[in-house]
Design an enzyme around this catalytic site. Structure first.
Site, PDB file in Angstrom:
ATOM      1  N   LYS A  41      80.596  50.886  77.128  1.00 20.12           N
ATOM      2  CA  LYS A  41      81.577  49.830  77.428  1.00 20.12           C
ATOM      3  C   LYS A  41      82.113  49.210  76.149  1.00 20.12           C
ATOM      4  CE  LYS A  41      80.565  47.560  81.860  1.00 20.12           C
ATOM      5  NZ  LYS A  41      80.101  46.306  82.458  1.00 20.12           N
ATOM      6  N   ARG A  91      80.346  39.416  95.968  1.00 17.66           N
ATOM      7  CA  ARG A  91      81.657  38.859  96.325  1.00 17.66           C
ATOM      8  C   ARG A  91      82.242  39.546  97.542  1.00 17.66           C
ATOM      9  NH1 ARG A  91      83.566  39.751  90.279  1.00 17.66           N
ATOM     10  NH2 ARG A  91      82.502  41.641  90.929  1.00 17.66           N
ATOM     11  N   SER A 128      84.881  38.585  85.353  1.00 16.15           N
ATOM     12  CA  SER A 128      85.136  38.490  83.904  1.00 16.15           C
ATOM     13  C   SER A 128      86.371  39.300  83.537  1.00 16.15           C
ATOM     14  CB  SER A 128      83.933  39.003  83.123  1.00 16.15           C
ATOM     15  OG  SER A 128      82.794  38.232  83.413  1.00 16.15           O
TER      16      SER A 128
HETATM   17  O1  PNS Z   1      77.777  42.949  84.577  1.00 19.61           O
HETATM   18  P1  PNS Z   1      77.511  44.382  84.871  1.00 19.61           P
HETATM   19  O2  PNS Z   1      78.082  45.268  83.777  1.00 19.61           O
HETATM   20  O3  PNS Z   1      77.970  44.802  86.233  1.00 19.61           O
HETATM   21  O4  PNS Z   1      75.910  44.568  84.806  1.00 19.61           O
HETATM   22  C1  PNS Z   1      75.339  45.776  85.204  1.00 19.61           C
HETATM   23  C2  PNS Z   1      73.828  45.871  84.940  1.00 19.61           C
HETATM   24  C3  PNS Z   1      73.450  45.281  83.593  1.00 19.61           C
HETATM   25  C4  PNS Z   1      73.114  45.106  86.020  1.00 19.61           C
HETATM   26  C5  PNS Z   1      73.515  47.359  85.025  1.00 19.61           C
HETATM   27  O5  PNS Z   1      74.407  48.056  84.236  1.00 19.61           O
HETATM   28  C6  PNS Z   1      72.106  47.705  84.610  1.00 19.61           C
HETATM   29  O6  PNS Z   1      71.197  47.560  85.389  1.00 19.61           O
HETATM   30  N1  PNS Z   1      71.944  48.180  83.335  1.00 19.61           N
HETATM   31  C7  PNS Z   1      70.660  48.514  82.745  1.00 19.61           C
HETATM   32  C8  PNS Z   1      70.418  50.029  82.760  1.00 19.61           C
HETATM   33  C9  PNS Z   1      69.714  50.452  84.028  1.00 19.61           C
HETATM   34  O7  PNS Z   1      68.627  50.014  84.331  1.00 19.61           O
HETATM   35  N2  PNS Z   1      70.397  51.321  84.807  1.00 19.61           N
HETATM   36  C10 PNS Z   1      69.890  51.785  86.057  1.00 19.61           C
HETATM   37  C11 PNS Z   1      70.161  50.793  87.165  1.00 19.61           C
HETATM   38  S1  PNS Z   1      69.341  51.241  88.664  1.00 19.61           S
END
Ligand code: PNS
Length: 154
Positions: A41, A91, A128
């Site tokens: 990202k 949401r 955001s």
């Molecule tokens: O604000 P976001 O980008 O929607 O947050 C997403 C987040 C941080 C919750 C997700 O990307 C995440 O869990 N990232 C950590 C990596 C991980 O554990 N991935 C597997 C999820 S099951």
């Protein structure tokens, strides 16, 4: 002592996030806001700024701690922090469709439950991404973000 994690990229944190985090403190003794870094990202605010904006915006909530999630696995972070639950805001059905597989995976990986809180109606259209777009065209985002973020985004 119950402990939950509210994860996200918080790029930047907005009032919808703060509403969910604040409601999470009524369900759990401690809430860790975990600020993620996803190398795929591109962020508007760097890791340090996103953390600082979260800390400044959540300072009125003593049960909340802001920590870097880094680029590791969320389930592993929860285990390391002794957290038994994740809290996420929903949401819409689109959010639910995106979140459900992750909730199931996190439970399978580390027995972490996910608690979904329906977003307060006044924030149901706030993200955001949308706020950054509106601000970039000179639109007023003040009603949707805490003062620290408005100073950086407005
Ligand atoms: O604000 P976001 O980008 O929607 O947050 C997403 C987040 C941080 C919750 C997700 O990307 C995440 O869990 N990232 C950590 C990596 C991980 O554990 N991935 C597997 C999820 S099951």
């Amino acid at each position: 002592m119950s402990r939950a994690v509210c994860p996200g990229s918080f790029d930047p944190i907005h009032n919808g996030h703060i509403d969910v985090i604040s409601r999470a403190t009524r369900l759990f003794d401690e809430v860790i806001v975990a600020v993620s870094t996803n190398h795929a990202k591109t962020y508007r605010f760097d890791d340090e700024e996103r953390m600082t904006l979260c800390r400044e915006s959540l300072s009125q909530l003593p049960a909340v701690t802001v920590l870097p999630l880094g680029s590791g696995l969320l389930a592993e972070f929860c285990r390391e922090q002794g957290a038994t639950a994740l809290v996420k805001g929903l949401r819409s059905g689109l959010d639910f469709d995106y979140e459900l597989p992750m909730a199931t995976m996190n439970r399978q990986l580390a027995d972490i439950e996910t608690v979904f809180l329906p977003t307060t109606a006044e924030f149901s259209h706030v993200s955001s991404t949308l706020l950054k777009e509106v601000a970039s065209f000179g639109g007023d985002v003040e009603p949707f973000v805490p003062p620290a973020v408005f100073r950086r985004l407005g």
